[in-house]
Design an enzyme around this catalytic site. Structure first.
Site, PDB file in Angstrom:
ATOM      1  N   HIS A 197       0.992  -0.979   0.069  1.00  0.00           N
ATOM      2  CA  HIS A 197       0.588  -0.212   0.028  1.00  0.00           C
ATOM      3  C   HIS A 197       0.662   1.477  -0.293  1.00  0.00           C
ATOM      4  O   HIS A 197      -0.021   2.445   0.569  1.00  0.00           O
ATOM      5  CB  HIS A 197      -0.990  -0.038   1.080  1.00  0.00           C
ATOM      6  CG  HIS A 197      -1.482  -0.710   1.497  1.00  0.00           C
ATOM      7  ND1 HIS A 197      -2.973  -0.978   2.437  1.00  0.00           N
ATOM      8  CD2 HIS A 197      -2.516  -1.879   0.060  1.00  0.00           C
ATOM      9  CE1 HIS A 197      -3.529  -1.608   1.597  1.00  0.00           C
ATOM     10  NE2 HIS A 197      -3.317  -2.690   0.335  1.00  0.00           N
TER      11      HIS A 197
ATOM     12  N   CYS B  21       3.944  13.733  -5.938  1.00  0.00           N
ATOM     13  CA  CYS B  21       2.792  14.789  -6.952  1.00  0.00           C
ATOM     14  C   CYS B  21       1.218  14.095  -6.819  1.00  0.00           C
ATOM     15  O   CYS B  21       0.732  12.929  -7.120  1.00  0.00           O
ATOM     16  CB  CYS B  21       3.087  14.801  -8.312  1.00  0.00           C
ATOM     17  SG  CYS B  21       1.918  16.786  -8.989  1.00  0.00           S
TER      18      CYS B  21
ATOM     19  N   CYS C  61       2.007  14.966 -11.791  1.00  0.00           N
ATOM     20  CA  CYS C  61       2.850  15.549 -12.710  1.00  0.00           C
ATOM     21  C   CYS C  61       3.715  14.502 -13.556  1.00  0.00           C
ATOM     22  O   CYS C  61       3.875  13.795 -14.673  1.00  0.00           O
ATOM     23  CB  CYS C  61       3.405  16.852 -12.807  1.00  0.00           C
ATOM     24  SG  CYS C  61       4.485  16.707 -12.141  1.00  0.00           S
TER      25      CYS C  61
ATOM     26  N   CYS D  55       4.887  19.717  -4.562  1.00  0.00           N
ATOM     27  CA  CYS D  55       5.575  19.051  -6.514  1.00  0.00           C
ATOM     28  C   CYS D  55       7.043  19.091  -6.548  1.00  0.00           C
ATOM     29  O   CYS D  55       6.882  20.848  -6.314  1.00  0.00           O
ATOM     30  CB  CYS D  55       5.313  18.032  -7.131  1.00  0.00           C
ATOM     31  SG  CYS D  55       6.027  17.423  -8.736  1.00  0.00           S
TER      32      CYS D  55
ATOM     33  N   CYS E 136       6.364  20.652 -10.604  1.00  0.00           N
ATOM     34  CA  CYS E 136       5.303  21.280 -11.309  1.00  0.00           C
ATOM     35  C   CYS E 136       5.129  22.196 -10.316  1.00  0.00           C
ATOM     36  O   CYS E 136       4.625  23.439 -11.243  1.00  0.00           O
ATOM     37  CB  CYS E 136       4.700  20.474 -12.208  1.00  0.00           C
ATOM     38  SG  CYS E 136       3.732  19.441 -10.448  1.00  0.00           S
TER      39      CYS E 136
END
Length: 265
Positions: free
Chosen positions: A122, A130, A134, A161, A164
């Site tokens: 998991h 992100c 992205c 992130c 981005c």
């Protein structure tokens, strides 16, 4: 119980390899909550009881878009908790057995205890991704998220992130999660499957894995099907289907210590 512990010790002592399949109950002896049922979760997190929020509601990726302070309040607190928790003595027993690990836990306790190549089906709270996402890679969660203990909401800057700039989130499979990046976890799970197929006289030690989310129990039963060496350690749900295995209705640390003592005697 003595006879079952003797059988478990014999199964481990004569095994060609050992696989540990661990659920949330593995961490209870280290002081970690297992989130069993709404009442158990609220005992661990009283602020969420005041808000009427259940674990399943909080562990939903939609909050990272709709209410990121709520989402990171929950996961930021758990990240800090898991970083400072000391693994109980049972981890050392398993390490001495040279066991490989398959777990649904995201807490990183096996790695803290010295294990490598842990198959975390998991994901892990100690890695981020992100929220968009992205990109398909993940990175280490080298962040500290400030939490208001009264509201359990994050305050201040939230993880972002690096590519981005969008909000980051833990690389954990949540409920109804279509945004999880599985690549890191899947590669280790695949490697474990190859190791398991090559193992001879495999003994499987299943610890603290409940039936509500049966991922770990099913994997343990599948892995032990050929050898019949299944040891199920669970104080609440210890039953073994069709008698194919050894049932130990005990906490993890106590059961592992008893087995080890018999192996050493």
């Amino acid at each position: 119980m003595t006879a079952e512990l003797d059988r478990a010790a014999e199964a481990i002592a004569t095994a060609g390899a050992v696989l540990v399949c661990a659920g949330a109950g593995m961490g209870v002896d280290s002081g970690l909550p297992d989130f069993r049922g709404t009442e158990g979760f609220w005992r661990a997190y009283p602020p969420y009881q005041r808000l009427g929020l259940r674990f399943e509601e909080l562990a939903d990726p939609v909050h990272f878009a709709d209410d990121p302070e709520l989402a990171w309040g929950f996961y930021g607190h758990r990240l800090a908790l898991y970083r400072t928790t000391v693994p109980h003595t049972g981890f050392k027993v398993l390490l001495d057995w040279g066991a490989r690990v398959f777990t649904s836990n995201v807490d990183g306790q096996f790695q803290l205890a010295g294990f490598t190549d842990v198959a975390e089906v998991h994901g892990s709270i100690h890695h981020l991704q992100c929220t968009l996402p992205c990109r398909s890679d993940v990175w280490a969660a080298e962040v500290d998220v400030a939490i208001d203990p009264e509201t359990m909401r994050a305050v201040g800057e939230l993880p972002a992130c690096p590519t981005c700039g969008a909000l980051a989130r833990p690389n954990i499979l949540m409920f109804g999660d279509s945004w999880w990046v599985p690549d890191r976890s899947q590669s280790v799970v695949d490697d474990l499957a190859r190791w398991r197929r090559a193992a001879r006289d495999l003994a499987v030690v299943e610890i603290g894995a409940g039936q509500a989310v049966p991922t770990v129990r099913r994997y343990a039963e599948l892995a032990s099907a050929a050898s019949g060496r299944l040891i199920r350690i669970n104080p609440r749900e210890p039953e073994v289907r069709h008698g194919r295995g050894i049932s130990l209705p005990m906490p993890a640390a106590a059961a592992l210590a008893e087995i080890q003592a018999r192996i050493n005697s």
